[in-house]
Design an enzyme around this catalytic site. Structure first.
Site, PDB file in Angstrom:
ATOM      1  N   GLY A 104      -1.529  -7.508   1.231  1.00  0.00           N
ATOM      2  CA  GLY A 104      -1.216  -8.783   1.889  1.00  0.00           C
ATOM      3  C   GLY A 104      -1.082  -9.933   0.904  1.00  0.00           C
ATOM      4  N   GLY A 149       0.787  -1.240   0.000  1.00  0.00           N
ATOM      5  CA  GLY A 149       0.000   0.000   0.000  1.00  0.00           C
ATOM      6  C   GLY A 149       0.812   1.279   0.000  1.00  0.00           C
TER       7      GLY A 149
END
Length: 370
Positions: free
Chosen positions: A350, A327
């Site tokens: 993730g 991110g």
């Protein structure tokens, strides 16, 4: 991981008039007035949806938004409908639920080439529990399953994994396919020389990735707050910098592993330090091995991150494959206006990390093998 069937394998004869359940990732940030502040994920979902609509499919879209506990109006997908409709060039219908009679009726009324957005699938706790009965109810809305939500592929939820057990064909969407091509390709069969840059405040959250990459790369550059743990492990004085004391042995073993494998493990040669953690602190740049007592190393490297992003953009232009994931890294590249210069920007935080660690992703495993 075996190669999976893709939506591009499905032709008009497979799709025309068929009900297609597409798991997309529309988990976009909204402001207090429910305006979308970044529509990247919606735009990323468009090619798969347009392909299906263009081949005459009747498309039902499913996504989550946020982490609701039960039905939570502020996590409704309704604010996304205008932007989604605009990008697709059709009026997307919106259901008030994701299962049940009303939804079944709306799906039945969909014309060929039409699209319906279901309400937030996480309004049901059964979604994250991957409840088979709930998955069956979702699957009953369709004939074909397409998973284009790479960002949730590392979760075995009803809409990402459970549904695939009840629908055939189950295939990857274009976004999912692109992510797998780049990330699996990078790990399984990288072009040499292969370099990786890993940042982050803690070693502990990146152990798996670093260990996996050490077996593949020629060059590993570490940055972010975790470097102070590595410095201390090498016997440098780190002043009052943030160090994971219980990870010093691990840092030492990673340094030794890199040596044994002939990997160049690079840490920054100089650091920005400050005499306190405050905006008005005195700061200076010193060699990494000379942080005085009472001073702390800072992980305030917006300028450094941007400089690396600019360098990668130049390398991309020279034919180097550049993949950006995570991110904060993606946000930094977007902010610098360099996203379109990179070979691939990964949408999965993730999920990207787990794939790079060599783990299998349940949402991918559930799809049909090519």
């Amino acid at each position: 991981m075996a190669t999976k069937r893709s939506v591009s394998d499905l032709k008009e004869s497979d799709l025309k008039g068929k009900r297609v359940f597409v798991r997309v990732d529309l988990n976009v940030p909204l402001d207090d007035n429910f305006n979308i502040t970044d529509d990247t994920r919606i735009r990323a979902a468009v090619p798969t949806i347009k392909y299906l609509m263009g081949h005459g499919a009747r498309v039902t879209l499913s996504s989550h938004l946020g982490r609701p506990k039960g039905v939570t109006p502020k996590y409704s997908l309704k604010p996304l409908v205008p932007r989604l409709s605009e990008l697709l060039g059709v009026e997307v219908k919106m259901a008030n639920d994701c299962i049940g009679e009303e939804v079944e009726k709306m799906v039945a009324e969909l014309p060929n080439g039409g699209a319906l957005l279901l309400e937030n699938v996480r309004f049901y706790k059964e979604e994250e529990k991957n409840d088979p009965e709930f998955a069956k109810k979702l699957a009953s809305l369709a004939d074909v399953y397409v998973n284009d939500a790479f960002g949730t592929a590392h979760r075995a939820h009803a809409s990402t994994e459970g549904v695939a057990k009840f629908l055939k064909p189950s295939v990857a969407g274009f976004l999912m396919q692109k992510e797998l091509d780049y990330l699996v390709g990078a790990v399984a069969n990288p072009k040499k020389p292969f370099a990786a840059i890993v940042g982050g405040s803690k070693v502990s959250t990146k152990i798996g990735v670093i260990e996996s990459l050490l077996a593949k790369v020629d060059l590993l550059l570490l940055g972010g707050g975790m470097i102070y743990t590595f410095y201390k492990a090498q016997g440098y004085s780190v002043g009052s910098s943030l160090v994971e004391e219980d990870k010093l042995d691990l840092a030492t073993s990673l340094i030794e592993k890199a040596k044994a494998k002939g990997v160049s493990l690079l840490l920054p040669t100089d650091v920005v330090i400050a005499d306190k953690f405050a905006a008005d602190a005195n700061s200076k740049i010193v060699p990494a091995s000379q942080i005085p007592d009472g001073w702390m190393g800072f992980d305030k490297f917006a300028a450094g991150t941007e400089a690396i992003a600019r360098k990668l953009a130049v390398l991309s232009g020279n034919g180097v494959t550049t993949i950006i994931g995570g991110g904060d890294s993606v946000a930094a590249v977007e902010k610098a206006g360099l996203a379109d210069k990179m070979s691939h920007i990964s949408t999965g935080g993730g999920a990207s990390l787990e794939l790079l660690e060599g783990k299998t992703l349940p949402g991918v495993l559930a799809l049909d093998d090519a």
